[in-house]
Design a protein around this motif. Sequence first.
Motif, PDB file in Angstrom:
ATOM      1  N   ILE A   1       0.860  -1.185   0.000  1.00  0.00           N
ATOM      2  CA  ILE A   1       0.000   0.000   0.000  1.00  0.00           C
ATOM      3  C   ILE A   1       0.896   1.234   0.000  1.00  0.00           C
ATOM      4  O   ILE A   1       1.701   1.420   0.910  1.00  0.00           O
ATOM      5  N   ASP A   2       0.765   2.059  -1.026  1.00  0.00           N
ATOM      6  CA  ASP A   2       1.481   3.335  -1.049  1.00  0.00           C
ATOM      7  C   ASP A   2       0.535   4.418  -0.556  1.00  0.00           C
ATOM      8  O   ASP A   2      -0.626   4.489  -0.989  1.00  0.00           O
ATOM      9  N   LEU A   3       1.011   5.245   0.355  1.00  0.00           N
ATOM     10  CA  LEU A   3       0.198   6.306   0.947  1.00  0.00           C
ATOM     11  C   LEU A   3       0.872   7.656   0.753  1.00  0.00           C
ATOM     12  O   LEU A   3       2.101   7.763   0.823  1.00  0.00           O
ATOM     13  N   LEU A   4       0.073   8.663   0.525  1.00  0.00           N
ATOM     14  CA  LEU A   4       0.572  10.036   0.429  1.00  0.00           C
ATOM     15  C   LEU A   4      -0.478  10.944   1.053  1.00  0.00           C
ATOM     16  O   LEU A   4      -1.682  10.743   0.854  1.00  0.00           O
ATOM     17  N   VAL A   5      -0.015  11.932   1.811  1.00  0.00           N
ATOM     18  CA  VAL A   5      -0.923  12.840   2.527  1.00  0.00           C
ATOM     19  C   VAL A   5      -0.578  14.279   2.173  1.00  0.00           C
ATOM     20  O   VAL A   5       0.601  14.655   2.137  1.00  0.00           O
ATOM     21  N   ILE A   6      -1.598  15.073   1.906  1.00  0.00           N
ATOM     22  CA  ILE A   6      -1.413  16.525   1.790  1.00  0.00           C
ATOM     23  C   ILE A   6      -2.095  17.163   2.991  1.00  0.00           C
ATOM     24  O   ILE A   6      -3.282  16.913   3.255  1.00  0.00           O
ATOM     25  N   TYR A   7      -1.327  17.955   3.724  1.00  0.00           N
ATOM     26  CA  TYR A   7      -1.863  18.664   4.895  1.00  0.00           C
ATOM     27  C   TYR A   7      -1.901  20.149   4.570  1.00  0.00           C
ATOM     28  O   TYR A   7      -0.881  20.755   4.234  1.00  0.00           O
ATOM     29  N   PHE A   8      -3.075  20.742   4.659  1.00  0.00           N
ATOM     30  CA  PHE A   8      -3.256  22.171   4.422  1.00  0.00           C
ATOM     31  C   PHE A   8      -3.170  22.868   5.776  1.00  0.00           C
ATOM     32  O   PHE A   8      -4.139  22.886   6.544  1.00  0.00           O
ATOM     33  N   GLY A   9      -1.994  23.420   6.085  1.00  0.00           N
ATOM     34  CA  GLY A   9      -1.702  23.930   7.415  1.00  0.00           C
ATOM     35  C   GLY A   9      -2.294  25.290   7.713  1.00  0.00           C
ATOM     36  O   GLY A   9      -2.824  25.982   6.826  1.00  0.00           O
ATOM     37  N   PRO A  10      -2.178  25.728   8.978  1.00  0.00           N
ATOM     38  CA  PRO A  10      -2.778  27.003   9.419  1.00  0.00           C
ATOM     39  C   PRO A  10      -2.243  28.228   8.701  1.00  0.00           C
ATOM     40  O   PRO A  10      -2.958  29.208   8.557  1.00  0.00           O
ATOM     41  N   ASP A  11      -0.980  28.202   8.255  1.00  0.00           N
ATOM     42  CA  ASP A  11      -0.399  29.377   7.607  1.00  0.00           C
ATOM     43  C   ASP A  11      -0.618  29.386   6.104  1.00  0.00           C
ATOM     44  O   ASP A  11      -0.039  30.216   5.394  1.00  0.00           O
ATOM     45  N   GLY A  12      -1.425  28.461   5.607  1.00  0.00           N
ATOM     46  CA  GLY A  12      -1.668  28.399   4.170  1.00  0.00           C
ATOM     47  C   GLY A  12      -0.685  27.523   3.416  1.00  0.00           C
ATOM     48  O   GLY A  12      -0.835  27.339   2.208  1.00  0.00           O
ATOM     49  N   ASP A  13       0.314  26.992   4.125  1.00  0.00           N
ATOM     50  CA  ASP A  13       1.283  26.114   3.472  1.00  0.00           C
ATOM     51  C   ASP A  13       0.687  24.736   3.241  1.00  0.00           C
ATOM     52  O   ASP A  13      -0.156  24.266   4.002  1.00  0.00           O
ATOM     53  N   LYS A  14       1.164  24.118   2.175  1.00  0.00           N
ATOM     54  CA  LYS A  14       0.761  22.736   1.882  1.00  0.00           C
ATOM     55  C   LYS A  14       1.948  21.822   2.153  1.00  0.00           C
ATOM     56  O   LYS A  14       3.035  22.037   1.622  1.00  0.00           O
ATOM     57  N   PHE A  15       1.743  20.825   2.996  1.00  0.00           N
ATOM     58  CA  PHE A  15       2.785  19.865   3.329  1.00  0.00           C
ATOM     59  C   PHE A  15       2.461  18.538   2.649  1.00  0.00           C
ATOM     60  O   PHE A  15       1.355  18.015   2.808  1.00  0.00           O
ATOM     61  N   VAL A  16       3.433  18.021   1.902  1.00  0.00           N
ATOM     62  CA  VAL A  16       3.263  16.719   1.261  1.00  0.00           C
ATOM     63  C   VAL A  16       4.010  15.706   2.116  1.00  0.00           C
ATOM     64  O   VAL A  16       5.218  15.837   2.335  1.00  0.00           O
ATOM     65  N   ILE A  17       3.305  14.705   2.613  1.00  0.00           N
ATOM     66  CA  ILE A  17       3.858  13.806   3.629  1.00  0.00           C
ATOM     67  C   ILE A  17       3.834  12.366   3.133  1.00  0.00           C
ATOM     68  O   ILE A  17       2.804  11.885   2.644  1.00  0.00           O
ATOM     69  N   ASN A  18       4.979  11.717   3.266  1.00  0.00           N
ATOM     70  CA  ASN A  18       5.044  10.262   3.142  1.00  0.00           C
ATOM     71  C   ASN A  18       4.865   9.721   4.553  1.00  0.00           C
ATOM     72  O   ASN A  18       5.790   9.793   5.365  1.00  0.00           O
ATOM     73  N   PRO A  19       3.697   9.191   4.900  1.00  0.00           N
ATOM     74  CA  PRO A  19       3.443   8.827   6.304  1.00  0.00           C
ATOM     75  C   PRO A  19       4.266   7.652   6.808  1.00  0.00           C
ATOM     76  O   PRO A  19       4.243   7.353   7.997  1.00  0.00           O
ATOM     77  N   LYS A  20       5.018   6.990   5.912  1.00  0.00           N
ATOM     78  CA  LYS A  20       5.918   5.920   6.338  1.00  0.00           C
ATOM     79  C   LYS A  20       7.306   6.454   6.670  1.00  0.00           C
ATOM     80  O   LYS A  20       8.185   5.697   7.077  1.00  0.00           O
ATOM     81  N   ASN A  21       7.502   7.766   6.480  1.00  0.00           N
ATOM     82  CA  ASN A  21       8.810   8.396   6.654  1.00  0.00           C
ATOM     83  C   ASN A  21       8.736   9.387   7.819  1.00  0.00           C
ATOM     84  O   ASN A  21       8.044  10.403   7.743  1.00  0.00           O
ATOM     85  N   ALA A  22       9.470   9.111   8.899  1.00  0.00           N
ATOM     86  CA  ALA A  22       9.424   9.980  10.093  1.00  0.00           C
ATOM     87  C   ALA A  22       9.886  11.401   9.772  1.00  0.00           C
ATOM     88  O   ALA A  22       9.334  12.375  10.303  1.00  0.00           O
TER      89      ALA A  22
END
Length: 321
Positions: free
Chosen positions: A96-117
Amino acid sequence: METTYYSLASKSSFNKALRHFFAVNDAVDEVDGRSNLADYINDLLDDEELHQDQILPIIGAVIRDKFEYSYYSYNVSKPISEFQKITGELIKWNVIDLLVIYFGPDGDKFVINPKNADSWERCREISKNYLLVIYAKYLKGKNSKLEQEAIKTFIDLLLGKDVFVNKDFIDQTAVNAIAPAQAPKVAATAPVSHAATGSAPAAAAAPAKAKKVNITPKYAVQVSNELFHNGNVEAWKKILESYQAKYPDAKVHVMFEGEVINDINALFKWGKVKHGDSIFFQVSGEEILGVSKLQKYLYEGASHRYEQFLKLGVGKVLNLF
């Protein structure tokens, strides 16, 4: 009249579009090679070869249109700052490959590999009522039902719930195939006693391997107090003292207006650091932990709530971490 291509009329705009197309092509190759797209995007962002406004177009073209990942939008129901357990579980999901986009409070977009600390450390904390878009892909074929189940299980992990993990998230044959290669090799030769032979060692012991020093990106802490005055300075000193006591091998670097601040007292000049200003920090060390908590406490220390750090444990090191 057709206006789609008008933006390509200038040389600079054409070259900008061309670089974006190259980035998309490379992204397709990365995903084809079973790499996580978040790691690729974050590497380009770190090297300043990609801009924030390219993130969503690349993900839309590659993850959604080309590879048809399943996805789900989720409004976060509580703050999340501990990711070690989540990463430890997800790393097992090898099909299973997972990818997350988090739209943060300051308007920044964080692209996260949730398997990577390290990927989680970019956002440090997921804030309540902000948006996550979660993508999932089953790597052994088309199975949207399993992908949606993986997304739901992932959200439950985020919320700290006990979960049932579907065995189909893990290819056990692949795990068993690599296990023998990971076993440590044992030397076949028995050690020779120099005391018994009377001979000197052939060579001196090899010097200890130098420690690898890592460093985080710069994190901004916005001042929400009317001024960053002496009380805020003292609160920061207590917080940094507590962090250093917990992680003695790590070092915190503080910066303001491009200047490295070696003495936190230097930030206290009446009116120098005002409401809305940002103070930056980085952490360096071989193993870096507790950064999300550190940023949270520093933010509190830069607000009107700084007094909580001065009332606790007077004359003692605070136990914050």
